[in-house]
Design an enzyme around this catalytic site. Structure first.
Site, mmCIF file in Angstrom:
data_model
loop_
_atom_site.group_PDB
_atom_site.id
_atom_site.type_symbol
_atom_site.label_atom_id
_atom_site.label_comp_id
_atom_site.label_asym_id
_atom_site.label_seq_id
_atom_site.Cartn_x
_atom_site.Cartn_y
_atom_site.Cartn_z
ATOM 1 N N THR A 103 0.918 -0.635 0.458
ATOM 2 C CA THR A 103 0.114 -0.188 0.276
ATOM 3 C C THR A 103 0.839 0.745 -0.053
ATOM 4 O O THR A 103 1.621 0.811 -0.059
ATOM 5 C CB THR A 103 -0.681 -0.544 1.627
ATOM 6 O OG1 THR A 103 -0.250 0.037 2.463
ATOM 7 C CG2 THR A 103 -1.967 -1.024 1.484
ATOM 8 N N GLU A 104 -0.079 2.678 0.136
ATOM 9 C CA GLU A 104 1.403 3.921 0.137
ATOM 10 C C GLU A 104 1.792 4.003 1.637
ATOM 11 O O GLU A 104 1.375 3.034 2.744
ATOM 12 C CB GLU A 104 0.138 4.744 0.189
ATOM 13 C CG GLU A 104 -1.197 4.621 -0.858
ATOM 14 C CD GLU A 104 -2.137 6.614 -0.674
ATOM 15 O OE1 GLU A 104 -1.993 7.321 -1.096
ATOM 16 O OE2 GLU A 104 -3.015 5.167 -0.553
ATOM 17 N N LEU A 105 2.627 4.447 1.781
ATOM 18 C CA LEU A 105 3.484 4.414 2.950
ATOM 19 C C LEU A 105 3.615 5.916 3.010
ATOM 20 O O LEU A 105 3.530 6.478 2.837
ATOM 21 C CB LEU A 105 5.085 4.635 2.757
ATOM 22 C CG LEU A 105 5.573 4.371 3.746
ATOM 23 C CD1 LEU A 105 5.569 3.558 4.887
ATOM 24 C CD2 LEU A 105 7.316 4.293 3.564
ATOM 25 N N PHE A 106 2.865 6.041 4.618
ATOM 26 C CA PHE A 106 2.489 7.836 5.322
ATOM 27 C C PHE A 106 3.521 7.437 6.315
ATOM 28 O O PHE A 106 3.650 6.939 7.454
ATOM 29 C CB PHE A 106 0.902 7.832 5.948
ATOM 30 C CG PHE A 106 0.565 8.322 4.878
ATOM 31 C CD1 PHE A 106 -0.582 9.036 5.062
ATOM 32 C CD2 PHE A 106 -0.175 7.681 3.483
ATOM 33 C CE1 PHE A 106 -1.024 9.394 4.020
ATOM 34 C CE2 PHE A 106 -0.915 7.243 2.474
ATOM 35 C CZ PHE A 106 -1.716 8.759 2.876
ATOM 36 N N ASP A 170 -6.003 -0.560 6.649
ATOM 37 C CA ASP A 170 -6.227 -1.349 7.133
ATOM 38 C C ASP A 170 -8.027 -1.361 7.408
ATOM 39 O O ASP A 170 -8.571 -2.594 7.735
ATOM 40 C CB ASP A 170 -6.337 -1.383 8.872
ATOM 41 C CG ASP A 170 -4.675 -0.857 9.372
ATOM 42 O OD1 ASP A 170 -4.063 -1.678 8.108
ATOM 43 O OD2 ASP A 170 -5.019 -0.419 9.805
#
Length: 415
Positions: A103-106, A170
């Protein structure tokens, strides 16, 4: 699955995905009850991503249960919304008994961590966060069939600290949720969207009071609600935490008077400017208004023609100066008028003609811009996705809007 740790001499790389696009590093960056999160890298595009692993062994899952979890998690690949974490790839590794999700990483972590780092937060900033969460929930709940997160908490919501962007993460763990809620009497049986509204209310309560609240452990929330200093905020949260049959929907909450712009300052936690971006400017990259709060819809129409006259946006309101910048493939022309503390924009994208081209592509996009919740970079990002803008044009579009907003907000401050 290939083990790249010794094949290419890079000891930091633990594995790559089956298609060879993503490289996972060894050290985890986060760990929850169900999964471990690692930093990874998309070698084809050149961006950092998050690689989550759900293990059958650590979660005591049978083979059939692992298949069910994989099926749940793969639904995230179909979701596309500015306030929902973007899922790039998901697959089950039967050999190692685990599921992999990219997924995207924040980089700023989750909302709980971020709020604890920034204890001086303006109520206006909390509203910005809340509207983004609600937009994400509205998107999930409006799907057919509706999607219920079921485990919404501040540590399931992620933040980009440089832009103020907030996304729900999630999702797709329906098979695992009974483990989370097995000791909670109030959430046995089927879940529906009202569970997410209740959990959103707890998130709001946590953001304002700085007391950690999870839906599973929240018996003290009525007492904590009385500690909320702002009357309107307290009433708004109470609606979310009321009986399930009386709770408003996410769409109704977005239209709540709580989000009406206030002129007077309202601080939480003792002061600070309340802005979300690190630079201290008002132009944090928050998602484009999807029309939830006031029911407005953005309309995008494609047509061939010349630049033409400036489009009109409503009538009887104060006219605002036009911003115009020329990019690589498009020239961006912004015009807007104010109404009810919001900017009613029309963006005209004029195609930059190339040798041999006779017609000029013209695209008109209307949207409502709420200074309390919306800013420039995510607007440009959404336009980039919708119209396949080049990176250069994406930056120029954002710069044009930022320049306009800076001028307009600056002139208001000087009045």
């Amino acid at each position: 699955m290939a083990d790249a740790g010794h094949n290419d001499g890079d000891d930091e790389i633990a594995e790559v995905d089956p298609e060879g696009s993503y490289c996972r590093y060894k050290e985890p960056v986060g760990k929850g009850r169900f999964k471990t999160v690692f930093k990874a890298f998309n070698s084809q595009i050149g961006i950092d991503v998050a690689w989550s692993k759900v293990s059958a062994e650590s979660n005591h899952l049978s083979e059939d249960q692992l298949h069910s979890v994989a099926k749940d998690m793969m639904t995230g690949l179909e979701l596309d919304h500015p306030n929902i974490i973007k899922c790039f790839r998901c697959w089950e590794d039967e050999e190692h008994g685990c599921i992999n999700l990219i997924t995207e990483l924040f980089t700023s972590g989750n909302l709980r961590q971020y709020r604890n780092m920034h204890k001086h937060l303006d109520l206006k900033a909390v509203k910005r966060m809340a509207k983004q969460i609600l937009r994400g929930l509205q998107y999930l709940h409006s799907m057919s069939p509706s999607v219920t997160h079921g485990d919404l908490r501040c540590d399931k919501i992620y933040v980009n600290g440089h832009s103020g962007e907030i996304k729900i993460g999630d999702l797709g763990l329906a098979t695992l949720l009974p483990y989370r809620w097995e000791e909670h009497e109030g959430h046995k049986g089927a879940f529906d969207t009202s569970v997410d509204v209740f959990a959103f209310g707890l998130c709001m309560l946590e953001l304002i009071t700085l007391k950690q609240l999870d839906p599973q452990h929240c018996s003290d929330w009525p007492k904590l609600l009385q500690e909320v200093p702002d009357d309107e905020a307290r009433a708004f949260i109470a609606k979310c935490l009321g009986p399930s049959e009386q709770r408003p929907t996410a769409e109704q909450l977005l239209a709540d008077p709580f989000f009406t712009v206030r002129k007077e300052p309202n601080k939480l936690g003792g002061g600070g400017d309340g802005e979300l971006n690190a630079s201290g400017k008002n132009l944090a990259a928050l998602p484009l208004d999807q029309g939830g709060a006031a029911g407005e819809k953005r309309r995008a129409d494609d047509a061939l023609g010349g630049p033409g006259a400036e489009p009109e946006v409503g009538s009887g309101e104060a006219s605002i100066a036009v911003g115009r910048l020329k990019g690589e493939d498009y020239e961006f022309v912004f015009s807007a008028k104010t109404a009810e503390n919001k900017l009613h924009f029309q963006l005209t994208m004029l195609g930059v003609t190339k040798p041999g081209e006779e017609n000029q592509l013209k695209r008109d996009i209307e949207f409502v811009f709420d200074p309390e919740a919306d800013t420039a970079d995510s607007l440009a990002g959404e336009l980039s996705q919708q119209f396949n803008l080049s990176p250069t044009d994406t930056e120029i579009c954002a710069a044009a809007l930022k320049e306009y907003l800076a001028k307009e907000l600056g002139s208001e401050a000087n009045d």
